[in-house]
Design an enzyme around this catalytic site. Structure first.
Site, short mmCIF file in Angstrom:
data_model
loop_
_atom_site.label_atom_id
_atom_site.label_comp_id
_atom_site.label_asym_id
_atom_site.label_seq_id
_atom_site.Cartn_x
_atom_site.Cartn_y
_atom_site.Cartn_z
N PRO A 2 -3.82 -1.40 2.01
CG PRO A 2 -3.88 -3.33 3.29
CD PRO A 2 -3.39 -2.79 1.99
CD GLU A 3 -2.79 4.63 1.42
OE1 GLU A 3 -2.85 5.77 1.94
OE2 GLU A 3 -2.85 4.44 0.21
#
Length: 282
Positions: A2-3
């Site tokens: 997750p960015e």
DNA sequence: AACTGTCCCTGCAAGC
DNA sequence: TGCTTGCAGGGACAGT
């Protein structure tokens, strides 16, 4: 992984499944997930509170509570938040369960599932933020929440002597960019990852600025990237599809999709695997 | 300031 | 086939 785009997608999901709901009970399986404080602190901080909003800064999720406290969630590498029916069988590595009221058909619980256990949850007092979650105060500009104009990016880069990719990954400069979006941004901007940040021409800064905002915007629109190994999904179980637009990430050894005349190479920048086209990026 | 290396942890893939 | 080993990765941190 997750960015910013994935965390933003999760944030939007939380607005649908968590905001406005009262937390009636909290289960903490693995203490490591709440390591910043303790199992007791998370349970006491969340039980009988209502979540009033879902915000994001960089890769940090911030949910204010009606108690005045705030819930911080960081998914790190493999964290997932999943809405589930009350009593539904939980997947392996479900470390925290929030019981919600009113329970609906689809969600009476919110699960924090995290195989690699790097993720964390903590309830903190916003007045003591700098003591309890000090890194929040050190985060750089969030391109989506704060906006990032070209001149600001230019001065951030001019003040840095490090390599471009390292600067993009540095959460103190720009918050939210991780390995995927750094590589995809640099490719679109046609810039080598090992270029010194303070050597960019103003035209190059313009390309980097445009590419960064474009990649983040398109990735958010696509609901983020779901890779084979991480299986990122949003709180309602939907995967993202930006991975089909990846031009370099995970494509080392394959032909460049932009020029069709060179192979994507793999190198290491800032300790991270980096994929780029030696012909397109200069 | 900026670089490298270490740590945390698990799942998966490659090598024996 | 089944084991062991290596690697990936976010980000804080220590050491140079």
């Amino acid at each position: 992984m997750p960015e910013l785009p994935e965390v933003e997608t999760v944030r939007r999901g939380l607005e649908r499944v968590l905001v406005g709901r009262r937390i009636t009970a909290v289960e903490v399986g693995r203490e490591r997930t709440v390591r910043r404080t303790s199992r007791e602190a998370l349970v006491a901080g969340l039980t009988a509170t209502t979540v009033t909003a879902a915000r994001r800064r960089g890769k940090y999720l911030l949910c204010p509570l009606d108690s005045g406290d705030e819930l911080m969630i960081h998914l790190r590498m493999s964290g997932r938040l999943l809405a589930a029916a009350a009593g539904a069988p939980r997947p392996a590595h479900t470390h925290v369960v929030l019981h919600l009221d009113p329970a609906t058909d689809s969600s009476g619980e919110l699960w924090f599932v995290d195989p690699r256990t790097f993720g964390e949850m903590v309830v903190f007092d916003p007045d003591r933020r700098d003591v309890e979650v000090p890194e929040l105060g050190r985060l750089g500009v969030d391109p989506v929440v704060d906006g990032l104009d070209r001149d600001t990016l230019a001065s951030l880069l001019a003040a840095r002597r490090g390599r471009l990719k390292a600067v993009l990954l540095d959460q103190h400069v720009v918050a939210g960019i991780g390995n995927i979006y750094a590589d995809e941004t640099l490719h679109r901007a046609r810039l080598r990852p090992d270029r010194r940040a303070d050597t960019l021409s103003s035209r190059e800064v313009g390309r980097l600025h445009g590419s960064l905002l474009e990649v983040l915007e398109e990735a958010i629109e696509a609901g983020g990237s779901t890779l084979d190994d991480t299986q990122y999904v949003d709180p309602e179980g939907r995967h993202g599809w930006f991975q089909v637009h990846h031009l370099v990430y995970g494509r080392a050894g394959q032909r460049c999709l932009s020029c069709g005349r060179a192979d994507i190479v793999r190198s290491v920048e800032a300790g991270r695997t980096t994929s780029w086209c030696p012909r397109c990026q200069r």
